[in-house]
Structure formats: C-alpha cells, structure tokens
Design a protein around this motif. Sequence first.
Motif, PDB file in Angstrom:
ATOM      1  N   SER A 222       1.106  -1.149   0.095  1.00  0.00           N
ATOM      2  CA  SER A 222       0.049   0.164   0.229  1.00  0.00           C
ATOM      3  C   SER A 222       0.909   1.121   0.273  1.00  0.00           C
ATOM      4  O   SER A 222       0.430   2.273  -0.622  1.00  0.00           O
ATOM      5  CB  SER A 222      -0.758  -0.234   0.909  1.00  0.00           C
ATOM      6  OG  SER A 222      -1.697  -1.067   1.294  1.00  0.00           O
ATOM      7  N   LEU A 223       1.667   0.903   0.901  1.00  0.00           N
ATOM      8  CA  LEU A 223       2.694   2.277   0.750  1.00  0.00           C
ATOM      9  C   LEU A 223       3.332   2.244  -0.604  1.00  0.00           C
ATOM     10  O   LEU A 223       3.658   3.396  -0.979  1.00  0.00           O
ATOM     11  CB  LEU A 223       4.220   2.022   1.838  1.00  0.00           C
ATOM     12  CG  LEU A 223       4.785   3.204   2.100  1.00  0.00           C
ATOM     13  CD1 LEU A 223       4.437   4.328   2.973  1.00  0.00           C
ATOM     14  CD2 LEU A 223       6.103   2.974   2.731  1.00  0.00           C
ATOM     15  N   SER A 224       3.900   1.584  -1.202  1.00  0.00           N
ATOM     16  CA  SER A 224       4.990   1.627  -1.983  1.00  0.00           C
ATOM     17  C   SER A 224       3.486   1.910  -3.395  1.00  0.00           C
ATOM     18  O   SER A 224       3.513   2.624  -4.476  1.00  0.00           O
ATOM     19  CB  SER A 224       5.386   0.458  -3.461  1.00  0.00           C
ATOM     20  OG  SER A 224       4.300  -0.891  -3.295  1.00  0.00           O
ATOM     21  N   LEU A 225       2.862   1.429  -3.321  1.00  0.00           N
ATOM     22  CA  LEU A 225       1.574   1.683  -4.423  1.00  0.00           C
ATOM     23  C   LEU A 225       1.054   4.109  -4.350  1.00  0.00           C
ATOM     24  O   LEU A 225       0.907   3.916  -5.702  1.00  0.00           O
ATOM     25  CB  LEU A 225      -0.039   1.558  -3.886  1.00  0.00           C
ATOM     26  CG  LEU A 225      -0.821   1.527  -5.283  1.00  0.00           C
ATOM     27  CD1 LEU A 225      -0.464   0.864  -6.411  1.00  0.00           C
ATOM     28  CD2 LEU A 225      -2.545   0.583  -4.841  1.00  0.00           C
ATOM     29  N   ILE A 269     -12.267  -6.600   1.949  1.00  0.00           N
ATOM     30  CA  ILE A 269     -12.782  -4.914   2.214  1.00  0.00           C
ATOM     31  C   ILE A 269     -11.124  -4.136   3.074  1.00  0.00           C
ATOM     32  O   ILE A 269     -10.647  -2.960   2.789  1.00  0.00           O
ATOM     33  CB  ILE A 269     -13.509  -5.196   3.755  1.00  0.00           C
ATOM     34  CG1 ILE A 269     -14.790  -5.014   3.810  1.00  0.00           C
ATOM     35  CG2 ILE A 269     -13.698  -3.676   4.488  1.00  0.00           C
ATOM     36  CD1 ILE A 269     -16.014  -5.456   3.799  1.00  0.00           C
ATOM     37  N   VAL A 270     -10.126  -5.272   3.758  1.00  0.00           N
ATOM     38  CA  VAL A 270      -9.266  -4.479   4.600  1.00  0.00           C
ATOM     39  C   VAL A 270      -8.237  -4.765   3.271  1.00  0.00           C
ATOM     40  O   VAL A 270      -7.435  -3.153   3.818  1.00  0.00           O
ATOM     41  CB  VAL A 270      -8.054  -5.815   5.614  1.00  0.00           C
ATOM     42  CG1 VAL A 270      -6.865  -5.763   6.279  1.00  0.00           C
ATOM     43  CG2 VAL A 270      -9.879  -6.245   6.216  1.00  0.00           C
ATOM     44  N   LYS A 271      -7.816  -5.497   2.169  1.00  0.00           N
ATOM     45  CA  LYS A 271      -6.926  -5.127   1.121  1.00  0.00           C
ATOM     46  C   LYS A 271      -7.240  -3.481   0.650  1.00  0.00           C
ATOM     47  O   LYS A 271      -6.563  -2.886   0.150  1.00  0.00           O
ATOM     48  CB  LYS A 271      -6.886  -6.111  -0.330  1.00  0.00           C
ATOM     49  CG  LYS A 271      -5.608  -7.079   0.727  1.00  0.00           C
ATOM     50  CD  LYS A 271      -5.502  -8.240  -0.865  1.00  0.00           C
ATOM     51  CE  LYS A 271      -4.652  -8.426  -0.152  1.00  0.00           C
ATOM     52  NZ  LYS A 271      -4.136  -9.903  -1.638  1.00  0.00           N
ATOM     53  N   SER A 272      -9.152  -3.766   0.352  1.00  0.00           N
ATOM     54  CA  SER A 272      -9.519  -2.454  -0.604  1.00  0.00           C
ATOM     55  C   SER A 272      -8.582  -1.257   0.187  1.00  0.00           C
ATOM     56  O   SER A 272      -8.551  -0.161   0.101  1.00  0.00           O
ATOM     57  CB  SER A 272     -10.726  -2.249  -1.045  1.00  0.00           C
ATOM     58  OG  SER A 272     -10.953  -3.721  -2.063  1.00  0.00           O
ATOM     59  N   THR A 277      -6.591   3.834   1.487  1.00  0.00           N
ATOM     60  CA  THR A 277      -6.202   5.329   2.245  1.00  0.00           C
ATOM     61  C   THR A 277      -4.675   5.531   2.328  1.00  0.00           C
ATOM     62  O   THR A 277      -4.241   6.614   2.524  1.00  0.00           O
ATOM     63  CB  THR A 277      -7.134   4.815   4.034  1.00  0.00           C
ATOM     64  OG1 THR A 277      -6.373   3.299   4.125  1.00  0.00           O
ATOM     65  CG2 THR A 277      -8.382   4.638   3.786  1.00  0.00           C
ATOM     66  N   VAL A 278      -4.012   4.638   2.713  1.00  0.00           N
ATOM     67  CA  VAL A 278      -2.445   4.723   2.948  1.00  0.00           C
ATOM     68  C   VAL A 278      -1.818   5.381   1.712  1.00  0.00           C
ATOM     69  O   VAL A 278      -1.238   6.605   1.304  1.00  0.00           O
ATOM     70  CB  VAL A 278      -1.979   3.398   3.002  1.00  0.00           C
ATOM     71  CG1 VAL A 278      -0.092   3.279   2.468  1.00  0.00           C
ATOM     72  CG2 VAL A 278      -2.261   2.971   4.549  1.00  0.00           C
ATOM     73  N   SER A 279      -2.596   4.725   0.119  1.00  0.00           N
ATOM     74  CA  SER A 279      -2.431   5.343  -1.217  1.00  0.00           C
ATOM     75  C   SER A 279      -2.557   7.149  -0.756  1.00  0.00           C
ATOM     76  O   SER A 279      -2.020   7.696  -1.509  1.00  0.00           O
ATOM     77  CB  SER A 279      -2.706   4.800  -2.680  1.00  0.00           C
ATOM     78  OG  SER A 279      -2.431   3.702  -2.607  1.00  0.00           O
ATOM     79  N   LEU A 280      -4.388   7.068  -1.139  1.00  0.00           N
ATOM     80  CA  LEU A 280      -4.300   8.472  -1.127  1.00  0.00           C
ATOM     81  C   LEU A 280      -3.689   9.423   0.435  1.00  0.00           C
ATOM     82  O   LEU A 280      -3.642  10.732  -0.099  1.00  0.00           O
ATOM     83  CB  LEU A 280      -6.128   8.498  -0.762  1.00  0.00           C
ATOM     84  CG  LEU A 280      -6.482  10.588  -1.055  1.00  0.00           C
ATOM     85  CD1 LEU A 280      -6.451   9.883  -2.100  1.00  0.00           C
ATOM     86  CD2 LEU A 280      -8.087   9.963  -0.023  1.00  0.00           C
ATOM     87  N   LEU A 284      -1.503  12.754  -1.124  1.00  0.00           N
ATOM     88  CA  LEU A 284      -1.734  14.635  -0.548  1.00  0.00           C
ATOM     89  C   LEU A 284      -0.855  14.581   0.581  1.00  0.00           C
ATOM     90  O   LEU A 284      -0.531  15.898   0.481  1.00  0.00           O
ATOM     91  CB  LEU A 284      -3.106  14.198   0.228  1.00  0.00           C
ATOM     92  CG  LEU A 284      -4.248  13.509  -0.545  1.00  0.00           C
ATOM     93  CD1 LEU A 284      -6.064  13.443   0.358  1.00  0.00           C
ATOM     94  CD2 LEU A 284      -5.700  14.624  -1.481  1.00  0.00           C
ATOM     95  N   ALA A 285       0.005  13.892   0.537  1.00  0.00           N
ATOM     96  CA  ALA A 285       0.717  14.668   1.330  1.00  0.00           C
ATOM     97  C   ALA A 285       1.542  15.149   0.795  1.00  0.00           C
ATOM     98  O   ALA A 285       2.309  16.052   0.755  1.00  0.00           O
ATOM     99  CB  ALA A 285       1.031  13.779   2.751  1.00  0.00           C
ATOM    100  N   VAL A 286       1.768  14.099  -0.401  1.00  0.00           N
ATOM    101  CA  VAL A 286       3.385  14.667  -1.207  1.00  0.00           C
ATOM    102  C   VAL A 286       2.996  16.238  -2.144  1.00  0.00           C
ATOM    103  O   VAL A 286       4.022  16.770  -1.604  1.00  0.00           O
ATOM    104  CB  VAL A 286       3.341  14.119  -2.572  1.00  0.00           C
ATOM    105  CG1 VAL A 286       4.737  13.921  -3.639  1.00  0.00           C
ATOM    106  CG2 VAL A 286       4.056  12.719  -1.939  1.00  0.00           C
TER     107      VAL A 286
END
Length: 335
Positions: A222-225, A269-272, A277-280, A284-286
């Motif tokens: 998720s982080l790398s995505l 649900i957990v994967k999605s 959430t992590v990717s978005l 946004l932070a970038v």
Amino acid sequence: MRKQTPMTGLTSDKESNEYALLRGPSRYYVHTNIQSMQSWLGLSLTERIHLVIMTIAAIFVRLYQIGIQDIPSSRESQYALMINNYFTGEFFIDYNPPLAGLFYTALARFFGYDANSLDQFSIGVPYKLFPYCQLRIVSAFLGAISITFAYKTLRSTGVSHSISLFGSFLMMIENSMITEERRISDDGVFIFFISLFLSNQKIAEVKEKFTVGWFIHLFIASLSLGLVLSTHWTGVFIFTYAFVSVVIESWALVEDINVSFKYVWANLIVKSLSYFTVSLTIYLAVFKAHFDLLSKKGPDYNKLSPRFQHSLENNHLEDIFSNVNFNAGVMFRHY
C-alpha cells in the motif's frame, strides 16, 4: 459438503504442489497451497549467491562510466530546474505528480547543493556545482534493486529459480531501462516503486491471511502504491490494477468451500481500504509538501488562475491602482 477434486496438469512441478485446479460449487478455480508456497519461496544458499551475483552485475551495468556525459540531457535539465525552483520557492507546473522532484531535491540538499550555490542550466552546458553524478548513482542503485524485486515477484507466482533468474536477467540488460535508470529522471524512481509494490503484493497473496507477515507485506504494498501514484501520472493504471487484482483474488476465494464468505469479505475490505487510504494519504501529503515549498511567483505564473496567483508571494493583484478614462471598458478578475 462437495468434495474438492484436484485436476491434473496444473501443479507447478513433480515435487511440489503450489497450485492446483479444484472444483468449486459452480466452477473450477485455482487453489494456492500456502504451506507449499512458503517452502517454495525459501532460497537455498546457491540460489542466494546467484541472486547476489545478478544484483552486483545490475549495479555494475548501471554505474559503468555514469559520469559521461557531464552535460545534462533535456530531461535532466528540467529536473535540475525543478530542484532550483524548490530551493528558491518559485512555483512551477509539471505534468507528473511531484514526488520524484521532491526526492531529488532532498538528495541534492544531502549532497551539499542548496539555495546559496545554484547552477544555471542550459542543454549542452556542463554542470558546475550541481551534484549530477551523485544523483545519477542513486537512480542507478534504485534500478539495480528493482531487478531483485522483479526476481521476488516472479518467484512468488510459483516460477522456478532458473526462470525467475532469467526473467530478471532480461530486465537487467534491457537497453531502455538501463538508459533511463542512469539519468536523473522520474522513470528510474517510478520503476523502483512499481517493482516494490508488485513484489510485496504477490508475496501477500501467498501468505496466510491476517497474519503478521501478511499485514507487513500488505502495508508495504500500500505504501509503495501511494509512492507510484505520486511519482508519475501513469501510476493511475497501477492503482487500478491493484483493485482489479483484489477482485480477481476474491473471485477465486468465493469458490473455495473451505473458506467462509466472512473471510472473503474481510480480505476484500481490508485490502481495498489499505490500498485506498494509505495511497491517498501519501498522495495528498506529497502535494502538500509541494505547495508548502513553492510559495512565490515563478516561471509558470501566467498559466495560473487569479485565485492561485493571489495565494503566491509577490503577485500582481495587491494594491493595484490604475487611471481609468470615462466610458472605458473595465474587466474585473476575481480571486
């Protein structure tokens, strides 16, 4: 319960049974043997040596005479100008998300380049103060590590060591990848993040669900995505692929009569949620870091809306006084 009958001819080899075609309630589906796959993913000492040798070879191929030429290419000049703009705070527009530019700016700062020692860049003119060689080396190392992740991706799909090594070798000597990963550009960084995502995504698919190892690989994926999405606009396609792969995985799990629907829904649900959430959040932070650093009027100022122009320092919209003739036409630009 209906007995699951394995079909012949779909096992990975004669000694292991990582995958099997089983009969579900309404159709056949591919079943992954988790325990066998974990044993399959373990590398022997000889296999580890092969992988280390290939990684060293990938590093050598990408680092060989990396300082030549000492003049910037057109794309490198664009990134050098981006780095200068980040140091001076002058706003600019690029067609890709800003993570690669921020990444190289942080590296340039680490290697001693700052706002007090800015180079003026032109195509065909050698660098003087800009740490071009150091940034190229980092890009080359990321490209070489991508080869290792490519091996892990192939391996986690049930491919043998020799085939995984050969597939990674083809990536190692692929001319366009070598060329792009030896330059200061977003392509090398983008390929690195994609390979990091794919390897962890595939490993998570063959891990026992909801274990510590599964959550770790899911989080890294998720982080790398999010990093992929924040580096290049084509990351949208990788983002779409991530969700399609979750749907396909759930489609296979639904037919497994040994798996409850609650388990299938929980995995979906957990994967999605993790991917989204992590990717978005990273995306946004970038962009927040990008806008926080660029607060001044810059080279692309006239392309911006009046409202955005007004948010920048040294804009032309403050304290404007003009002599207006009687019956003259006047246009108000709101912000």
